[in-house]
Design a protein around this motif. Structure first.
Motif, PDB file in Angstrom:
ATOM      1  N   GLU A 241       0.825  -1.207   0.000  1.00  0.00           N
ATOM      2  CA  GLU A 241       0.000   0.000   0.000  1.00  0.00           C
ATOM      3  C   GLU A 241       0.859   1.256   0.000  1.00  0.00           C
ATOM      4  O   GLU A 241       0.557   2.234  -0.674  1.00  0.00           O
ATOM      5  CB  GLU A 241      -0.946  -0.006   1.200  1.00  0.00           C
ATOM      6  CG  GLU A 241      -2.047   1.005   1.110  1.00  0.00           C
ATOM      7  CD  GLU A 241      -2.963   0.819  -0.083  1.00  0.00           C
ATOM      8  OE1 GLU A 241      -3.518   1.833  -0.540  1.00  0.00           O
ATOM      9  OE2 GLU A 241      -3.133  -0.312  -0.577  1.00  0.00           O
ATOM     10  N   ILE A 242       1.962   1.241   0.734  1.00  0.00           N
ATOM     11  CA  ILE A 242       2.877   2.393   0.731  1.00  0.00           C
ATOM     12  C   ILE A 242       3.427   2.622  -0.671  1.00  0.00           C
ATOM     13  O   ILE A 242       3.501   3.758  -1.144  1.00  0.00           O
ATOM     14  CB  ILE A 242       4.007   2.191   1.759  1.00  0.00           C
ATOM     15  CG1 ILE A 242       3.443   2.366   3.169  1.00  0.00           C
ATOM     16  CG2 ILE A 242       5.170   3.147   1.513  1.00  0.00           C
ATOM     17  CD1 ILE A 242       4.409   2.014   4.267  1.00  0.00           C
ATOM     18  N   GLU A 243       3.807   1.547  -1.333  1.00  0.00           N
ATOM     19  CA  GLU A 243       4.315   1.663  -2.708  1.00  0.00           C
ATOM     20  C   GLU A 243       3.237   2.223  -3.634  1.00  0.00           C
ATOM     21  O   GLU A 243       3.509   3.081  -4.470  1.00  0.00           O
ATOM     22  CB  GLU A 243       4.799   0.302  -3.208  1.00  0.00           C
ATOM     23  CG  GLU A 243       6.054  -0.176  -2.523  1.00  0.00           C
ATOM     24  CD  GLU A 243       6.465  -1.585  -2.918  1.00  0.00           C
ATOM     25  OE1 GLU A 243       7.376  -2.112  -2.285  1.00  0.00           O
ATOM     26  OE2 GLU A 243       5.866  -2.158  -3.861  1.00  0.00           O
ATOM     27  N   ARG A 244       2.011   1.733  -3.496  1.00  0.00           N
ATOM     28  CA  ARG A 244       0.915   2.206  -4.346  1.00  0.00           C
ATOM     29  C   ARG A 244       0.646   3.685  -4.108  1.00  0.00           C
ATOM     30  O   ARG A 244       0.509   4.469  -5.050  1.00  0.00           O
ATOM     31  CB  ARG A 244      -0.356   1.406  -4.083  1.00  0.00           C
ATOM     32  CG  ARG A 244      -1.513   1.820  -5.008  1.00  0.00           C
ATOM     33  CD  ARG A 244      -2.838   1.196  -4.617  1.00  0.00           C
ATOM     34  NE  ARG A 244      -3.406   1.794  -3.420  1.00  0.00           N
ATOM     35  CZ  ARG A 244      -4.108   2.940  -3.394  1.00  0.00           C
ATOM     36  NH1 ARG A 244      -4.301   3.629  -4.502  1.00  0.00           N
ATOM     37  NH2 ARG A 244      -4.598   3.393  -2.265  1.00  0.00           N
ATOM     38  N   LEU A 245       0.598   4.103  -2.835  1.00  0.00           N
ATOM     39  CA  LEU A 245       0.333   5.504  -2.533  1.00  0.00           C
ATOM     40  C   LEU A 245       1.439   6.408  -3.056  1.00  0.00           C
ATOM     41  O   LEU A 245       1.177   7.498  -3.559  1.00  0.00           O
ATOM     42  CB  LEU A 245       0.156   5.700  -1.027  1.00  0.00           C
ATOM     43  CG  LEU A 245      -1.106   5.080  -0.426  1.00  0.00           C
ATOM     44  CD1 LEU A 245      -1.083   5.190   1.091  1.00  0.00           C
ATOM     45  CD2 LEU A 245      -2.353   5.721  -0.997  1.00  0.00           C
TER      46      LEU A 245
END
Length: 91
Positions: free
Chosen positions: A73-77
């Motif tokens: 999720e951090i990568e996606r954000l």
């Protein structure tokens, strides 16, 4: 984003006094008291209210989302929204 939990934080100048007030409001003691400055109630499955001793900020609010794949999720954000994340903390 697939959320697995939500925590809402209320900042108060006196944690013991506020915990007593929320105990009366919710008609039960806190579910978790990790320290003298924090009390937490599970409102519904995976949704928590956290009362913490800290200087209240009338224009500030804080939410914590529990996410199963936090690194993904951090990568996606970062990629999709340009959002930088703080260090991951495990509790």
């Amino acid at each position: 984003m697939k959320l697995s939990s939500v925590t809402m934080q209320v900042r108060v100048p006196d944690a013991a006094e506020a915990a007593g007030w929320y105990e009366r409001l919710l008609e039960r003691p806190a579910d978790i008291v990790p320290s003298d400055d924090i009390a937490e109630w599970q409102l519904v499955p995976d949704c928590w209210l956290q009362v913490v001793r800290a200087r209240p900020k009338p224009t500030a609010a804080r939410l914590r989302f529990g996410i199963a794949d936090i690194r993904g999720e951090i990568e996606r954000l970062a990629a999709d929204l340009g959002v930088a994340a703080a260090d991951i903390q495990s509790f």
